[in-house]
Design a protein around this motif. Structure first.
Motif, PDB file in Angstrom:
ATOM      1  N   LEU A  54       0.515  -1.123   0.174  1.00 12.41           N
ATOM      2  CA  LEU A  54      -0.040  -0.037  -0.272  1.00 12.41           C
ATOM      3  C   LEU A  54       0.813   1.242   0.170  1.00 12.41           C
ATOM      4  O   LEU A  54       0.414   2.445  -0.581  1.00 12.41           O
ATOM      5  N   LEU A  55       2.586   1.300   0.930  1.00 16.37           N
ATOM      6  CA  LEU A  55       3.087   1.912   0.658  1.00 16.37           C
ATOM      7  C   LEU A  55       3.018   2.442  -0.988  1.00 16.37           C
ATOM      8  O   LEU A  55       3.424   3.531  -1.127  1.00 16.37           O
ATOM      9  N   SER A  64      10.143   1.252  -5.579  1.00 19.72           N
ATOM     10  CA  SER A  64      10.592  -0.106  -5.962  1.00 19.72           C
ATOM     11  C   SER A  64      11.373   0.311  -4.259  1.00 19.72           C
ATOM     12  O   SER A  64      11.152  -0.997  -3.826  1.00 19.72           O
ATOM     13  N   GLU A  65      11.806   0.840  -3.484  1.00 19.42           N
ATOM     14  CA  GLU A  65      11.367   0.507  -2.131  1.00 19.42           C
ATOM     15  C   GLU A  65      10.690  -0.274  -1.593  1.00 19.42           C
ATOM     16  O   GLU A  65      10.907  -1.152  -0.508  1.00 19.42           O
ATOM     17  N   ALA A  66       9.509   0.055  -1.507  1.00 15.02           N
ATOM     18  CA  ALA A  66       8.324  -0.224  -1.193  1.00 15.02           C
ATOM     19  C   ALA A  66       8.163  -1.401  -1.729  1.00 15.02           C
ATOM     20  O   ALA A  66       7.523  -3.173  -0.904  1.00 15.02           O
ATOM     21  N   PHE A  67       7.879  -1.794  -2.798  1.00 16.60           N
ATOM     22  CA  PHE A  67       7.663  -3.065  -3.758  1.00 16.60           C
ATOM     23  C   PHE A  67       8.701  -3.948  -3.674  1.00 16.60           C
ATOM     24  O   PHE A  67       8.875  -4.933  -3.170  1.00 16.60           O
ATOM     25  N   SER A  68      10.183  -3.316  -3.031  1.00 16.39           N
ATOM     26  CA  SER A  68      10.988  -4.486  -2.943  1.00 16.39           C
ATOM     27  C   SER A  68      10.775  -5.195  -1.583  1.00 16.39           C
ATOM     28  O   SER A  68      10.787  -6.246  -0.702  1.00 16.39           O
ATOM     29  N   ARG A  69      10.337  -4.775  -0.382  1.00 10.48           N
ATOM     30  CA  ARG A  69      10.033  -4.812   0.646  1.00 10.48           C
ATOM     31  C   ARG A  69       9.208  -5.607   1.163  1.00 10.48           C
ATOM     32  O   ARG A  69       8.657  -6.863   1.260  1.00 10.48           O
ATOM     33  N   ALA A  70       7.758  -5.205  -0.073  1.00  6.67           N
ATOM     34  CA  ALA A  70       6.595  -6.044  -0.076  1.00  6.67           C
ATOM     35  C   ALA A  70       6.316  -7.496  -0.598  1.00  6.67           C
ATOM     36  O   ALA A  70       6.918  -8.419   0.142  1.00  6.67           O
TER      37      ALA A  70
END
Length: 181
Positions: A54-55, A64-70
């Motif tokens: 969601l972030l 790129s940061e949010a989805f790599s963490r997801a």
């Protein structure tokens, strides 16, 4: 599972459902608290993945940061519990919106729904996915089912109105928008 991990997980889901930057921050802290209490508790990892999804979707964090963490958190959830529908749903979202790997996202959504047909978020997000493919009739079915499963959720409640909107069925979209959103 450690009771403290479960309690922190429930707090995380409460804050995640608020869909605000502050709520997301508190949700991440709660899911991390759950993970700290029991690093093997797979649902907490999926909750963390959902926050990062969601972030990225809401652009509250660079995609790129949010989805790599997801991706990483969803992968950990599925490593811990390969039968966790929430983990597949979290992964499918990242595959859809960041990787644009729609066949793998479809596979992950279908796996989630096979494992847990009553998981409203999987139905809601799958409806959104189907809208993106232009498969509106299927999206209407999934969105309606999500609402049946969780009729009080504003987030779930928007799926059907959104599907009608993108299908250019505007009057139906207006009728199916929750009054509390």
């Amino acid at each position: 599972m450690v009771p403290a991990a479960y309690e922190a997980y429930l707090r995380g889901r409460h804050f995640w459902n608020k869909r605000t930057p502050e709520g997301m921050s508190r949700a991440i802290a709660s899911f991390q608290e759950s993970i700290d209490a029991d690093p093997l508790y797979a649902p907490a990892w999926s909750g963390l993945a959902d926050c990062h999804n969601l972030l990225g979707l809401f652009r509250w964090q660079h995609s790129s940061e949010a989805f790599s963490r997801a991706h990483a958190a969803a992968a950990r959830a599925l490593e811990l519990d390969p039968e966790l529908a929430q983990g597949y749903t979290s992964l499918a979202c990242a595959l859809q919106y960041y990787d644009w790997d729609w066949p793998k996202a479809d596979e992950a959504f279908r796996r989630a729904l096979t494992l847990h047909p009553g998981y409203a978020t999987a139905r809601q997000w799958y409806a959104d996915f189907l809208v993106g493919l232009g498969r509106f009739e299927e999206a209407f079915v999934e969105a309606r089912r999500a609402i049946e499963l969780d009729p009080l959720s504003p987030a779930v409640g928007t799926a059907l109105g959104d599907a009608f909107y993108y299908a250019r069925r505007y009057q139906e979209s207006i009728r199916h928008r929750p009054s509390n959103t």
